[in-house]
Design an enzyme around this catalytic site. Structure first.
Site, mmCIF file in Angstrom:
data_model
loop_
_atom_site.group_PDB
_atom_site.id
_atom_site.type_symbol
_atom_site.label_atom_id
_atom_site.label_comp_id
_atom_site.label_asym_id
_atom_site.label_seq_id
_atom_site.Cartn_x
_atom_site.Cartn_y
_atom_site.Cartn_z
ATOM 1 C CB SER A 154 -15.577 7.311 4.503
ATOM 2 O OG SER A 154 -14.682 7.312 3.413
ATOM 3 C CG ASP A 159 8.418 3.363 12.843
ATOM 4 O OD1 ASP A 159 8.601 2.127 12.721
ATOM 5 O OD2 ASP A 159 7.313 3.897 12.618
ATOM 6 C CG ASP A 161 3.044 5.205 8.887
ATOM 7 O OD1 ASP A 161 4.209 5.324 8.462
ATOM 8 O OD2 ASP A 161 2.456 4.117 8.963
HETATM 9 C C1 GLA Z 1 4.389 0.890 8.568
HETATM 10 C C2 GLA Z 1 4.248 1.352 10.015
HETATM 11 C C3 GLA Z 1 5.352 2.353 10.359
HETATM 12 C C4 GLA Z 1 6.722 1.810 10.003
HETATM 13 C C5 GLA Z 1 6.728 1.282 8.575
HETATM 14 C C6 GLA Z 1 8.014 0.596 8.225
HETATM 15 O O1 GLA Z 1 4.145 1.966 7.710
HETATM 16 O O2 GLA Z 1 2.998 1.963 10.195
HETATM 17 O O3 GLA Z 1 5.263 2.678 11.725
HETATM 18 O O4 GLA Z 1 7.125 0.825 10.908
HETATM 19 O O5 GLA Z 1 5.678 0.352 8.344
HETATM 20 O O6 GLA Z 1 9.060 1.513 8.195
#
Ligand code: GLA
Length: 400
Positions: A83, A52, A189
């Site tokens: 929280s 990404d 994510d």
């Molecule tokens: C983490 C990062 C994502 C991506 C993954 C690996 O989750 O937050 O942006 O780079 O690692 O795919």
């Protein structure tokens, strides 16, 4: 004699979040009613890892596990947040006018950073009172942080009527993580947490920031996706992640392309010859894993047997292990055990150096595969994994 496989013993279901209890907690903390409740999920990535931030493709699903926020708008610039799972539920109080890049705000950075990012974009920002609860495992590579930043972004946007599209909501979450929490993530994510759909996986083109929702009905196909949390995390995971980002940029620079996304798969072997051995392996992982996303997406779209993505999952794991070097022994043990016990395919998911393995299994084999993973981990002297079944679920939304 073999032990009978008791699925409920090994495969757990997440504890549901009690929305009434959260609203009551809000009232007791702030002596007022929340304006509403919002939820945002964690994610697992099916395939396409560390692509990404290289402009490539990823294919995550949003999970049923989520972070829930009871929120009330304030008229000043104060943010109060508590929280149930952090600091024994203590309220953290911050003033939005004090927030600066490089500041240290602990876990609250993922919340207050969203307000900072919105202000940077010229959006009108006021403070909030927030009470949080979550059943996304923390530190397992399932994006509990994106669930937190994205539930905040969605709620803030709705309450202040910012009218943002999903991609911008996700981007506020990423800015909070990158610039205020100091975690150099890509956008996968946050997009997964905001844009997830039930029974769908998202093929995301991270350069164009476009999402194609693809059918991912595992139950209908008699399949299950196990998430096997190794319960191990490398203490230098953040530094290793940053190093892989740097290597990718270095490889792209030496190849004279903007990002590794621009390296064609067809001429990969000859292109890679121009790189020194380490960068060659790093680049090969990125280019081939992004291509595996496209192959997986084609399979999902074709309506073909979903079991056929199994070999792609295994290839992706081997690439992460041998070329990108982001797996660790506890993870490799689980991946091998799952495949040996009958999984159609398995791979580490997420940033790496610990975290989770996913395994695609026939429903009837779920308990046996889970059991085999537990035994293999114990035999190797690794922590006993926690295992649940992933359910592709909806993205960030107001729930009350
Ligand atoms: C983490 C990062 C994502 C991506 C993954 C690996 O989750 O937050 O942006 O780079 O690692 O795919």
């Amino acid at each position: 004699m073999n032990q009978p496989h008791d699925e409920t013993r090994v495969v757990s279901t997440p504890d549901p979040i009690d929305f009434d209890a959260l609203a009551a907690r809000f009232r007791s903390l702030y002596d007022a009613e929340p304006d509403g409740l919002w939820a945002a999920p964690g994610r697992v990535n099916i395939i396409g890892e560390h692509t990404d931030y290289n402009g490539g493709f990823v294919l995550p699903i949003a999970l049923a596990q989520h972070t829930v926020a009871a929120v009330r708008r304030r008229d000043d610039s104060v943010l109060r947040v508590a929280s149930t799972s952090m600091d024994d539920g203590a309220v953290v109080t911050l003033n939005l006018t004090d927030i600066v890049e490089g500041g240290n705000y602990g876990w609250a950075a993922y919340v207050v950073g969203v307000g900072w990012a919105a202000a940077q974009r010229g959006l009108p920002v006021t403070g909030l009172d927030i009470a949080l609860d979550s059943n996304v495992p923390v530190g397992a590579g399932l994006s509990s942080s994106a669930a937190l930043s994205c539930v905040t972004a969605r709620a803030w946007s709705d309450l202040l009527d910012w009218r943002l599209d999903d991609e911008t909501v996700a981007d506020l979450g990423r800015d909070a993580e990158n610039k205020i929490a100091g975690a150099p993530t890509g956008l996968m994510d946050q997009l997964a947490s905001v844009c997830g759909q039930e029974a769908h996986a998202m093929q995301i083109d991270t350069r164009a920031v476009t999402i194609e929702q693809l059918p991912f009905d595992l139950t209908g196909a008699g399949l299950a996706l196990l998430v096997i949390d190794s319960r191990t995390e490398h203490s230098h995971a953040d530094g290793e992640y940053a190093e892989r980002r740097h290597s990718s940029q270095e490889a792209a620079l030496r190849l004279g392309v903007r990002e590794l996304r621009d390296v064609p798969l067809e001429s990969l072997a000859t292109t890679l010859d121009k790189l020194p051995p380490l960068l060659r392996r790093r680049a090969r992982h990125v280019v081939t894993d992004s291509a595996r996303v496209e192959q997986t997406a084609r399979l999902l779209l074709s309506g073909d047997d979903l079991r056929r993505i199994g070999p792609l999952l295994n290839d992706s794991h081997a690439s992460m292990r041998d070329d990108y070097e982001i797996t660790v022994p506890s993870i490799d043990t689980l991946q091998e055990a799952a495949v040996a016990a009958g999984a159609h395919g398995a791979r580490m998911t997420g940033g790496g150096f610990g975290g989770c393995v996913i395994a695609l299994v026939d429903q009837g084999d779920a308990a046996a595969v889970a059991d085999a993973c537990v035994r293999a981990a114990e035999q190797a002297g690794h922590p006993t994994p926690a295992i649940f079944q992933a359910v592709a679920s909806g993205g960030a939304d107001r729930i009350r």
